[in-house]
Design an enzyme around this catalytic site. Structure first.
Site, PDB file in Angstrom:
ATOM      1  N   CYS A  81      26.324  37.390  78.887  1.00 23.30           N
ATOM      2  CA  CYS A  81      25.330  38.152  78.132  1.00 23.30           C
ATOM      3  C   CYS A  81      25.530  39.648  78.355  1.00 23.30           C
ATOM      4  O   CYS A  81      26.047  40.089  79.394  1.00 23.30           O
ATOM      5  CB  CYS A  81      23.919  37.707  78.495  1.00 23.30           C
ATOM      6  SG  CYS A  81      23.219  38.477  79.954  1.00 23.30           S
ATOM      7  N   GLU A 122      20.623  26.833  84.017  1.00 22.33           N
ATOM      8  CA  GLU A 122      21.310  27.026  82.735  1.00 22.33           C
ATOM      9  C   GLU A 122      22.460  26.043  82.589  1.00 22.33           C
ATOM     10  O   GLU A 122      22.661  25.448  81.513  1.00 22.33           O
ATOM     11  CB  GLU A 122      21.826  28.461  82.625  1.00 22.33           C
ATOM     12  CG  GLU A 122      22.555  28.722  81.313  1.00 22.33           C
ATOM     13  CD  GLU A 122      23.241  30.067  81.257  1.00 22.33           C
ATOM     14  OE1 GLU A 122      24.247  30.173  80.527  1.00 22.33           O
ATOM     15  OE2 GLU A 122      22.785  31.011  81.938  1.00 22.33           O
ATOM     16  N   HIS A 141      22.837  25.147  88.737  1.00 20.20           N
ATOM     17  CA  HIS A 141      22.046  26.206  88.122  1.00 20.20           C
ATOM     18  C   HIS A 141      21.310  25.640  86.911  1.00 20.20           C
ATOM     19  O   HIS A 141      21.835  24.802  86.175  1.00 20.20           O
ATOM     20  CB  HIS A 141      22.958  27.367  87.706  1.00 20.20           C
ATOM     21  CG  HIS A 141      22.217  28.598  87.288  1.00 20.20           C
ATOM     22  ND1 HIS A 141      21.725  28.777  86.021  1.00 20.20           N
ATOM     23  CD2 HIS A 141      21.879  29.717  87.982  1.00 20.20           C
ATOM     24  CE1 HIS A 141      21.121  29.940  85.942  1.00 20.20           C
ATOM     25  NE2 HIS A 141      21.200  30.538  87.124  1.00 20.20           N
ATOM     26  N   SER A 176      21.331  34.066  89.554  1.00 19.38           N
ATOM     27  CA  SER A 176      22.789  34.129  89.461  1.00 19.38           C
ATOM     28  C   SER A 176      23.261  35.534  89.131  1.00 19.38           C
ATOM     29  O   SER A 176      24.195  36.057  89.751  1.00 19.38           O
ATOM     30  CB  SER A 176      23.286  33.138  88.410  1.00 19.38           C
ATOM     31  OG  SER A 176      24.683  33.250  88.229  1.00 19.38           O
ATOM     32  N   THR A 235      26.113  32.193  81.074  1.00 16.66           N
ATOM     33  CA  THR A 235      25.953  33.566  80.589  1.00 16.66           C
ATOM     34  C   THR A 235      25.866  34.607  81.693  1.00 16.66           C
ATOM     35  O   THR A 235      26.029  35.798  81.430  1.00 16.66           O
ATOM     36  CB  THR A 235      24.688  33.689  79.723  1.00 16.66           C
ATOM     37  OG1 THR A 235      23.532  33.397  80.523  1.00 16.66           O
ATOM     38  CG2 THR A 235      24.744  32.744  78.525  1.00 16.66           C
TER      39      THR A 235
END
Length: 429
Positions: free
Chosen positions: A317, A250, A248, A346, A287
């Site tokens: 988050c 991130e 991913h 995601s 997150t």
């Protein structure tokens, strides 16, 4: 597939909202289908001049029955599907009429199963709208950053990776002049480049600096918070494990913040984890995960390494958690949950997982054209939500598609009201 029927003077006989959804399902089944206006004439049309006059009204096909049929008081959804047998090059009175008719009949036979699905899916239903849904503050900030960069610096503006994981957002920004690239070696020296909301590793920033690029950083502040935690733990001598999904964007950015971060995806990774000092171990998380997934992995880590520490505040988050809670709040009331968002998102994928674990049948679609009619058979209460990177208009279009099958009673199911706002990067304020 008619989305509108007019008479041969151009007057509207009917608008047919079912066309887009039904056409998408026909195309999915392998039927060659086109959406457009059908003219209903009171006579057989012969000759190119007559055809061109009707084509000028917007018609893609002409028939002699539809206007009469639609003049009846139908209290149900209506669809108009026509198989074309005669064309300007092959009119009805030509020798090719018989073979053309056979081909048209074959097309109708191929369409029949989908039409049966449409009939089975038609009917009144309740639509529950999860709240919150769609864009979060970080996504809005990232998109606005690209828009402002285009206005301030002019096209092209290069964006490393998808600014957010949604194909509709990317396509819209491409039309405005943004160019999306995988790596900076695709970007000319000195060009303007935007880093996506998922963040980048310091090595990427170093390359941009070496090549004098004009960098605009759209990293979500909540992702930046995780990066700061990496440096805080590392400065205190802690070995760091990252709970996240391999590959991913991130995760890749966070792993690049410090040498030696170990990625944990499941409990097997916890079991085989080797650490230098069990007394100096810390964890951080991607997150956009599910809180339940994170908590189970944190518990597994704590069992093996009781001294492990984590961030002061959870890394997941607020938007991800709020959307998952909204899904959980209505899952028991839904026969089907439709989650709008792209496959590489995601947080969108987690919404499907959360609903499924709660016993609710859930599907993920990019937009209403991905909605399969067989999913809707027997589904009289349909929940609709969208991942944090999906535009709100896609939810509106989904409700419109459902309403084309019968009357819809929509109800908002809000568990939170979000009023978060993140300032834009300095470069584009």
């Amino acid at each position: 597939m008619a989305d509108r029927v007019i008479d041969d003077e151009g007057r509207t006989v009917a608008e047919l909202p079912s066309a887009r959804l039904l056409a998408a399902n026909l195309a999915h089944s392998g039927v060659d289908v086109e959406i457009g206006t059908v003219v209903s004439s009171d006579r057989v049309v012969h000759g190119r001049a007559a055809r061109e006059r009707l084509a000028a009204l917007g018609a893609v096909a002409v028939d002699m029955e539809t206007a009469t049929i639609l003049s009846q008081p139908w209290d149900c959804p209506v669809a108009v599907v026509r198989a074309i047998a005669d064309t300007p090059e092959r009119e009805l009175r030509s020798p090719a009429t018989l073979s053309a008719g056979r081909k048209a009949l074959s097309s109708l036979r191929a369409a029949a199963p989908v039409l049966e699905q449409w009939a089975a899916a038609a009917g009144d239903r309740n639509v529950l709208l999860a709240g919150p849904r769609s864009f979060c503050a970080g996504v809005e900030r990232a998109i606005e950053t690209v828009v402002r960069a285009l206005e301030r610096f002019g096209a092209p503006v290069y964006v490393r990776r998808q600014i957010v994981h949604n194909k509709h957002v990317v396509e819209d920004l491409e039309e405005r002049g943004a160019i999306f690239v995988e790596e900076l070696d695709e970007v000319p020296d000195g060009a303007t480049v935007v880093f996506s909301a998922h963040g980048v590793a310091p090595s990427v920033r170093a390359v941009a600096s070496q090549r004098s690029m004009n960098v605009v950083d759209a990293t979500c502040p909540l992702v930046a918070k995780v990066h700061h935690e990496v440096h805080r733990f590392a400065s205190r001598g802690y070995q760091i494990v990252l709970i996240g999904h391999r590959g991913h964007d991130e995760t890749e950015g966070t792993l690049g913040e410090h040498d030696g971060i170990v990625l944990i995806e499941d409990e097997h990774d916890v079991e085989i984890l080797k650490v230098d000092d069990p007394e100096k171990l810390a964890y951080i998380t991607q997150t956009t995960l599910s809180p339940s997934d994170v908590s189970s992995l944190v518990e597994a880590l704590a069992r093996r390494f009781p001294k492990i520490i984590g961030p002061h505040a959870a890394d997941i988050c607020y938007a991800t958690q709020n959307r998952q809670e909204a899904v959980l709040s209505m899952a028991a009331d839904c026969d089907l949950l439709v989650v709008v968002g792209s496959r590489n998102s995601s947080n969108t994928a987690r919404l499907v997982e959360v609903a499924t674990r709660a016993g609710c049948r859930a599907v993920m679609v990019d937009d209403e054209t991905d909605l399969r009619l067989e999913w809707l058979e027997g589904a009289r209460t349909v929940g609709v939500t969208a991942g944090a990177s999906a535009p709100p208009v896609l939810v509106d279009r989904m409700v419109e598609a459902l309403s084309s099958l019968g009357s819809v009673r929509s109800e908002e199911r809000a568990v939170r009201v979000e009023n978060v706002n993140f300032p834009l990067p300095l470069e584009v304020r």
